[in-house]
Design a protein around this motif. Sequence first.
Motif, PDB file in Angstrom:
ATOM      1  N   LEU A 192       0.695  -1.357  -0.127  1.00 20.81           N
ATOM      2  CA  LEU A 192       0.043   0.108  -0.062  1.00 20.81           C
ATOM      3  C   LEU A 192       1.068   1.255   0.029  1.00 20.81           C
ATOM      4  CD1 LEU A 192      -2.651   1.623   0.148  1.00 20.81           C
ATOM      5  CD2 LEU A 192      -2.478   1.269   2.739  1.00 20.81           C
ATOM      6  N   LEU A 193       1.966   1.371   0.821  1.00 28.19           N
ATOM      7  CA  LEU A 193       2.791   2.475   0.831  1.00 28.19           C
ATOM      8  C   LEU A 193       3.599   2.812  -0.423  1.00 28.19           C
ATOM      9  CD1 LEU A 193       4.141   1.958   4.670  1.00 28.19           C
ATOM     10  CD2 LEU A 193       2.487   3.690   3.823  1.00 28.19           C
ATOM     11  N   VAL A 194       4.060   1.369  -0.978  1.00 26.92           N
ATOM     12  CA  VAL A 194       4.795   1.784  -2.106  1.00 26.92           C
ATOM     13  C   VAL A 194       4.025   2.309  -3.298  1.00 26.92           C
ATOM     14  CG1 VAL A 194       6.151   0.286  -3.774  1.00 26.92           C
ATOM     15  CG2 VAL A 194       6.672   0.066  -1.452  1.00 26.92           C
ATOM     16  N   CYS A 195       2.828   1.892  -3.419  1.00 29.72           N
ATOM     17  CA  CYS A 195       1.859   1.984  -4.298  1.00 29.72           C
ATOM     18  C   CYS A 195       1.246   3.625  -3.924  1.00 29.72           C
ATOM     19  CB  CYS A 195       1.081   1.130  -4.661  1.00 29.72           C
ATOM     20  SG  CYS A 195       1.573  -0.344  -5.289  1.00 29.72           S
ATOM     21  N   ALA A 196       0.812   3.978  -2.849  1.00 33.08           N
ATOM     22  CA  ALA A 196       0.177   4.963  -2.537  1.00 33.08           C
ATOM     23  C   ALA A 196       0.990   6.351  -2.899  1.00 33.08           C
ATOM     24  CB  ALA A 196      -0.252   5.097  -1.201  1.00 33.08           C
ATOM     25  N   TRP A 197       2.113   6.577  -2.299  1.00 33.08           N
ATOM     26  CA  TRP A 197       2.991   7.538  -2.361  1.00 33.08           C
ATOM     27  C   TRP A 197       3.153   8.219  -3.957  1.00 33.08           C
ATOM     28  CZ3 TRP A 197       7.377   9.974  -4.378  1.00 33.08           C
ATOM     29  CH2 TRP A 197       7.758  10.847  -3.443  1.00 33.08           C
ATOM     30  N   PRO A 198       3.465   7.180  -4.692  1.00 30.69           N
ATOM     31  CA  PRO A 198       3.654   7.690  -6.216  1.00 30.69           C
ATOM     32  C   PRO A 198       2.387   8.173  -6.639  1.00 30.69           C
ATOM     33  CG  PRO A 198       4.847   5.906  -6.125  1.00 30.69           C
ATOM     34  CD  PRO A 198       4.267   5.938  -4.718  1.00 30.69           C
ATOM     35  N   VAL A 199       1.216   7.699  -6.227  1.00 26.23           N
ATOM     36  CA  VAL A 199       0.111   8.010  -6.612  1.00 26.23           C
ATOM     37  C   VAL A 199      -0.459   9.691  -6.286  1.00 26.23           C
ATOM     38  CG1 VAL A 199      -2.652   7.726  -6.871  1.00 26.23           C
ATOM     39  CG2 VAL A 199      -1.111   5.637  -7.280  1.00 26.23           C
ATOM     40  N   VAL A 200      -0.355   9.840  -5.071  1.00 27.87           N
ATOM     41  CA  VAL A 200      -0.632  11.028  -4.369  1.00 27.87           C
ATOM     42  C   VAL A 200       0.343  12.095  -4.907  1.00 27.87           C
ATOM     43  CG1 VAL A 200      -0.527  12.204  -1.973  1.00 27.87           C
ATOM     44  CG2 VAL A 200      -1.622   9.895  -2.241  1.00 27.87           C
ATOM     45  N   VAL A 201       1.579  11.969  -4.954  1.00 25.73           N
ATOM     46  CA  VAL A 201       2.656  12.643  -5.411  1.00 25.73           C
ATOM     47  C   VAL A 201       2.347  13.100  -6.919  1.00 25.73           C
ATOM     48  CG1 VAL A 201       5.008  13.271  -5.698  1.00 25.73           C
ATOM     49  CG2 VAL A 201       4.176  12.408  -3.803  1.00 25.73           C
ATOM     50  N   GLY A 202       2.165  12.099  -7.815  1.00 29.32           N
ATOM     51  CA  GLY A 202       1.865  12.120  -9.222  1.00 29.32           C
ATOM     52  C   GLY A 202       0.707  12.981  -9.433  1.00 29.32           C
ATOM     53  N   ALA A 203      -0.360  13.020  -8.567  1.00 26.90           N
ATOM     54  CA  ALA A 203      -1.750  13.946  -8.787  1.00 26.90           C
ATOM     55  C   ALA A 203      -1.305  15.216  -8.521  1.00 26.90           C
ATOM     56  CB  ALA A 203      -2.558  13.354  -8.089  1.00 26.90           C
ATOM     57  N   ARG A 204      -0.501  15.592  -7.649  1.00 27.75           N
ATOM     58  CA  ARG A 204      -0.013  16.910  -7.234  1.00 27.75           C
ATOM     59  C   ARG A 204       0.952  17.451  -8.478  1.00 27.75           C
ATOM     60  NH1 ARG A 204       0.273  20.265  -2.750  1.00 27.75           N
ATOM     61  NH2 ARG A 204      -1.449  19.094  -2.409  1.00 27.75           N
ATOM     62  N   LEU A 205       1.835  16.528  -8.834  1.00 29.73           N
ATOM     63  CA  LEU A 205       2.558  16.848 -10.024  1.00 29.73           C
ATOM     64  C   LEU A 205       2.037  17.329 -11.154  1.00 29.73           C
ATOM     65  CD1 LEU A 205       5.813  17.165 -10.812  1.00 29.73           C
ATOM     66  CD2 LEU A 205       5.811  14.705 -11.355  1.00 29.73           C
ATOM     67  N   ARG A 206       0.858  16.308 -11.277  1.00 27.60           N
ATOM     68  CA  ARG A 206       0.114  16.672 -12.726  1.00 27.60           C
ATOM     69  C   ARG A 206      -0.468  18.138 -12.550  1.00 27.60           C
ATOM     70  NH1 ARG A 206      -4.984  15.785 -14.913  1.00 27.60           N
ATOM     71  NH2 ARG A 206      -4.811  14.983 -17.077  1.00 27.60           N
ATOM     72  N   SER A 207      -0.994  18.547 -11.395  1.00 32.24           N
ATOM     73  CA  SER A 207      -1.616  19.733 -11.469  1.00 32.24           C
ATOM     74  C   SER A 207      -0.736  20.907 -11.483  1.00 32.24           C
ATOM     75  CB  SER A 207      -2.132  20.007 -10.100  1.00 32.24           C
ATOM     76  OG  SER A 207      -1.414  20.031  -8.971  1.00 32.24           O
ATOM     77  N   THR A 208       0.574  20.499 -11.254  1.00 33.88           N
ATOM     78  CA  THR A 208       1.611  21.562 -11.455  1.00 33.88           C
ATOM     79  C   THR A 208       1.861  21.914 -13.024  1.00 33.88           C
ATOM     80  OG1 THR A 208       3.602  20.102 -11.453  1.00 33.88           O
ATOM     81  CG2 THR A 208       2.679  21.160  -9.215  1.00 33.88           C
ATOM     82  N   SER A 209       1.586  20.849 -13.655  1.00 29.04           N
ATOM     83  CA  SER A 209       2.011  20.866 -15.289  1.00 29.04           C
ATOM     84  C   SER A 209       0.580  21.123 -16.102  1.00 29.04           C
ATOM     85  CB  SER A 209       2.468  19.420 -15.793  1.00 29.04           C
ATOM     86  OG  SER A 209       1.668  18.459 -15.567  1.00 29.04           O
ATOM     87  N   SER A 210      -0.292  21.712 -15.484  1.00 26.86           N
ATOM     88  CA  SER A 210      -1.575  21.690 -16.159  1.00 26.86           C
ATOM     89  C   SER A 210      -1.675  22.896 -17.245  1.00 26.86           C
ATOM     90  CB  SER A 210      -2.673  22.020 -15.257  1.00 26.86           C
ATOM     91  OG  SER A 210      -2.491  23.211 -14.584  1.00 26.86           O
ATOM     92  N   VAL A 211      -0.600  23.656 -17.008  1.00 24.35           N
ATOM     93  CA  VAL A 211      -0.438  24.781 -17.959  1.00 24.35           C
ATOM     94  C   VAL A 211       0.886  24.947 -18.085  1.00 24.35           C
ATOM     95  CG1 VAL A 211      -0.570  27.328 -18.267  1.00 24.35           C
ATOM     96  CG2 VAL A 211      -2.354  25.993 -16.886  1.00 24.35           C
ATOM     97  N   PRO A 212       1.200  24.950 -19.541  1.00 21.11           N
ATOM     98  CA  PRO A 212       2.658  25.019 -20.122  1.00 21.11           C
ATOM     99  C   PRO A 212       3.250  26.336 -19.743  1.00 21.11           C
ATOM    100  CG  PRO A 212       1.340  23.961 -21.715  1.00 21.11           C
ATOM    101  CD  PRO A 212       0.318  24.635 -20.693  1.00 21.11           C
ATOM    102  N   GLY A 213       4.440  26.295 -19.083  1.00 22.14           N
ATOM    103  CA  GLY A 213       5.149  27.456 -18.738  1.00 22.14           C
ATOM    104  C   GLY A 213       6.748  27.385 -18.854  1.00 22.14           C
TER     105      GLY A 213
END
Length: 213
Positions: A192-213
């Motif tokens: 659970l821990l190995v799988c959950a951390w990348p998902v949570v962080v990946g979701a936040r990372l995806r929002s940072t790339s929502s607009v090209p800059g």
Amino acid sequence: MEDRYHIVRRGAIAGIAGPLIFAAVVVILTVAEYDFLRGLGWHPIRRNEVYWPSSTALGPYGWLQVANFVIFGLLMLVFAAGLWRAAKARGWWRVGPALMFVAGVALLILGFFKTDRPGAEISFSGTMHGVGFMVLLLSMTLACFAFAWTWRRDPYWRGLRWYSLDSGVLLIAPLFIPGAFLGQLGDYLLLLLVCAWPVVVGARLRSTSSVPG
């Protein structure tokens, strides 16, 4: 900046997809190979000497788990690249992404080398598989701590610093708790821990790339 945007975005998607695919395949294989696993001595609740989910690679559909480890590893390498390009500074800010890259390599090792059957003589493949597991656990734990340290200075990521710190602590906690106390729940917690951390962080990372800059 366009290249950076695409690398970060692909990394975010890989961070989300990799663990979800891995966990889904593990669950499916555990059900499909349940009788085989029980024959090895595995029990879904009580502690045993069978290394799950690695042991699913020994079963009739083992090639799927081998591919599962490799795909997860490759996607974690892409995830690490996205985190690297998203880092706002050099130095300590790059330690976390570098450790996630190591975790991706460790997952590839887990795929290329199978674990040994319970009671069998220790083989080179089994030894390498064990090394891959320890490298994965160590690199992900250190990555959680490294990100927690650097994120405390970033207003956007600060909300995840305690989650990352807690994840790092929980990743190593089973090593200090008697196996008989946790039973098979220790393996489930690690997965659970190995799988959950990348998902949570990946979701936040995806929002940072929502607009090209």
